[in-house]
Design a protein around this motif. Structure first.
Motif, short mmCIF file in Angstrom:
data_model
loop_
_atom_site.label_atom_id
_atom_site.label_comp_id
_atom_site.label_asym_id
_atom_site.label_seq_id
_atom_site.Cartn_x
_atom_site.Cartn_y
_atom_site.Cartn_z
N VAL A 1 0.84 -1.20 0.00
CA VAL A 1 0.00 0.00 0.00
C VAL A 1 0.87 1.25 0.00
CG1 VAL A 1 -1.69 1.32 1.33
CG2 VAL A 1 -1.91 -1.16 1.15
N GLN A 2 1.94 1.24 0.81
CA GLN A 2 2.84 2.39 0.86
C GLN A 2 3.54 2.60 -0.49
OE1 GLN A 2 5.56 2.41 4.17
NE2 GLN A 2 3.98 1.84 5.65
N GLU A 3 3.97 1.48 -1.10
CA GLU A 3 4.61 1.59 -2.42
C GLU A 3 3.65 2.19 -3.44
OE1 GLU A 3 6.56 -2.04 -3.75
OE2 GLU A 3 6.81 -2.62 -1.66
N LEU A 4 2.39 1.73 -3.41
CA LEU A 4 1.40 2.23 -4.36
C LEU A 4 1.13 3.71 -4.13
CD1 LEU A 4 -0.61 1.59 -6.60
CD2 LEU A 4 -2.28 0.96 -4.85
N LEU A 5 0.99 4.10 -2.86
CA LEU A 5 0.78 5.52 -2.54
C LEU A 5 1.95 6.37 -3.02
CD1 LEU A 5 -0.76 5.33 1.05
CD2 LEU A 5 -1.91 6.05 -1.06
N PHE A 6 3.17 5.84 -2.83
CA PHE A 6 4.35 6.61 -3.25
C PHE A 6 4.38 6.76 -4.76
CE2 PHE A 6 8.67 7.05 -4.75
CZ PHE A 6 9.12 8.11 -3.98
N VAL A 7 4.12 5.69 -5.47
CA VAL A 7 4.14 5.75 -6.95
C VAL A 7 3.10 6.75 -7.45
CG1 VAL A 7 3.65 4.45 -9.05
CG2 VAL A 7 5.08 3.44 -7.27
N ILE A 8 1.92 6.75 -6.84
CA ILE A 8 0.86 7.70 -7.23
C ILE A 8 1.32 9.14 -6.95
CG2 ILE A 8 -1.46 8.51 -6.71
CD1 ILE A 8 -2.22 5.57 -6.18
N LEU A 9 1.88 9.36 -5.75
CA LEU A 9 2.37 10.69 -5.38
C LEU A 9 3.46 11.16 -6.32
CD1 LEU A 9 2.56 13.10 -3.35
CD2 LEU A 9 4.23 11.72 -2.08
N PHE A 10 4.45 10.31 -6.55
CA PHE A 10 5.58 10.66 -7.40
C PHE A 10 5.14 10.90 -8.84
CE2 PHE A 10 9.21 9.36 -10.12
CZ PHE A 10 10.11 10.34 -9.72
N GLY A 11 4.32 10.00 -9.37
CA GLY A 11 3.86 10.14 -10.76
C GLY A 11 3.03 11.39 -10.95
N THR A 12 2.16 11.70 -10.00
CA THR A 12 1.33 12.90 -10.10
C THR A 12 2.18 14.16 -10.07
OG1 THR A 12 -0.51 11.77 -9.00
CG2 THR A 12 -0.58 14.17 -9.05
N ALA A 13 3.17 14.19 -9.17
CA ALA A 13 4.03 15.37 -9.05
C ALA A 13 4.83 15.61 -10.33
CB ALA A 13 4.98 15.20 -7.86
#
Length: 437
Positions: A4-16
């Motif tokens: 879940v943390q990895e998925l949240l990070f990927v979403i945050l990083f990709g969006t930014a």
């Protein structure tokens, strides 16, 4: 939980990254609205300028103390962010300090150097905040900076301090967890700065320490990504654009003004009327000067986005010093504001729709333009090779050559040049009469 943390990070990083790329693309399109200008000559000299002015900050070192502090903030912040690569990979892969096995004993040395730089960045930013808000240097309290520009500078300095403190706190908590033998916190060796403070956290439970370390990790990377997307809306965009701006800086002598071929041709015909018969006919009338940002060159528009709003140009401007309305810093800020407005217009309508505004008069007044002495002090002082004078001259050409708007003193001089080929009210035959008296 880790997935879940990895998925949240990927979403945050990709969006930014996506948001930054979108804004960067719009800025690029806005800059390319300007007229074309070839600035690819003498690449060896241009690379030298980039290295000395952008990387080496050569002009900043006229004031050594401020230059050293600025260099700490600039170089420190950039170099520390090399560690962001490890954080990004850790976030995507779900690892912790991925480079420890790869770098071995070199790893704590590198992190320690980053920590020393983090301390220097924090100290430098704190001193700059004091200079702006307590000492209140004259160029920082000018009315040019009223409102958002003044707040923008403070927000950036405070953000950099917070990011550095999060980095150091994260490492201190990590060191404390290593000492406790906590799972997943592999030994890295001692960090020079955070290692000195790790014992302050030793009384905390493993769970509290891990929450502190993870909290600082998330806030640090989220802060960096937020900073990345704040840059395009801030004067600190110069962190990126200073490099191309230094490369494409004019290599002409600073006192040399750009000739206008169309005007030069007309003058040649006036001096040699016999050439008129063989002169090629033109179906279009050339446009003299600039009225709006689209009439400026792409380099002028790159200058506007590269402006650091440091005020060194205005502090050196003799017109500004003597109380006249002209401020070269304001010229650049107004050009950027107008360009942003045009960009929003194009985004909303698909193409530029006349909004009954222009850079000339709606943003920059005639009084400001006429106060300029063309001394090039602003050009000389700019640490990132911006040329406010070129914009001033193009706007003045619009006033004089397109709108016939000039002070009476100028009009008399123009008339003398046209009739007598010199600024003086004497014909060529009469100019040397004084030698016979």
């Amino acid at each position: 939980m880790r997935i879940v943390q990895e998925l949240l990070f990927v979403i945050l990083f990709g969006t930014a990254v996506w948001l930054f790329a979108q804004k960067a693309g719009r800025i690029r399109k806005s800059i390319l609205l300007g007229r074309d200008k070839d600035l690819n000559d003498h690449p060896d000299q241009r690379w030298k300028n980039l290295l000395l002015l952008a990387f080496g900050q050569k002009k900043m070192f006229r004031n050594p103390l401020v230059a050293v502090l600025h260099f700490f903030v600039y170089a420190g912040f950039l170099i520390i962010n090399i560690e962001i690569l490890e954080i990004i990979l850790d976030g995507i892969l779900g690892t912790h300090r991925l480079f420890v096995p790869v770098l071995g004993s070199l790893y704590p040395v590198l992190i320690s150097l980053f920590e020393v730089l983090a301390v220097l960045v924090t100290v430098g930013c704190a001193i700059f905040l004091i200079r702006r808000n307590i000492l209140k240097l004259k160029r920082f309290i000018s009315k040019d900076l009223d409102g958002w520009p003044r707040s923008d500078a403070n927000y950036i300095l405070i953000t950099e301090i917070v990011l550095m403190l999060l980095f150091l706190t994260m490492n201190s908590a990590d060191q404390a967890l290593q000492a406790k033998g906590a799972a997943h916190y592999i030994p890295t060796g001692n960090f020079w700065v955070s290692g000195m403070f790790a014992h302050f956290f030793s009384s905390m439970s493993d769970g509290s320490l891990e929450a502190l370390e993870r909290g600082c990790w998330w806030l640090h990377i989220a802060g960096v990504l937020a900073f990345l997307n704040y840059l395009p809306y801030s004067k600190h965009l110069h962190i990126i654009l200073a490099f191309p701006n230094a490369y494409y800086a004019s290599l002409e002598p600073k006192g040399e003004m750009e000739n206008m071929p169309a005007v030069q041709h007309e003058v040649q015909l006036m001096l040699q009327p016999e050439l008129a018969a063989n002169a090629p006919a033109s179906d279009t009338m050339p446009k003299f000067g600039a009225k709006d940002v689209m009439d400026l060159t792409w380099k002028n528009l790159l200058d506007a986005y590269s402006c650091t709003e440091c005020g060194r140009c205005s502090a050196a401007c003799p017109a500004n010093i003597t109380g006249k309305l002209l401020s070269p810093r304001k010229i650049m800020m107004d050009t950027r504001d107008r360009l942003e407005e045009v960009g929003r217009n194009i985004k909303a309508n698909g193409a530029f729709t006349d909004d009954k505004k222009s850079l000339l008069r709606d943003y920059i007044s005639e009084e400001e333009l006429r106060a300029c002495t063309t001394c090039n002090a602003c050009v000389q002082e700019c640490p990132v090779s911006i040329n406010p004078l070129d914009i001033i001259l193009q706007l003045r050409r619009q006033l004089v050559m397109e709108e016939s708007s000039a002070p009476a003193e100028w009009t008399g001089m123009f008339s003398n040049i046209e009739n007598n080929m010199a600024p003086w009210k004497f014909s060529m035959d009469d100019r040397d009469k004084w030698t016979g008296e």
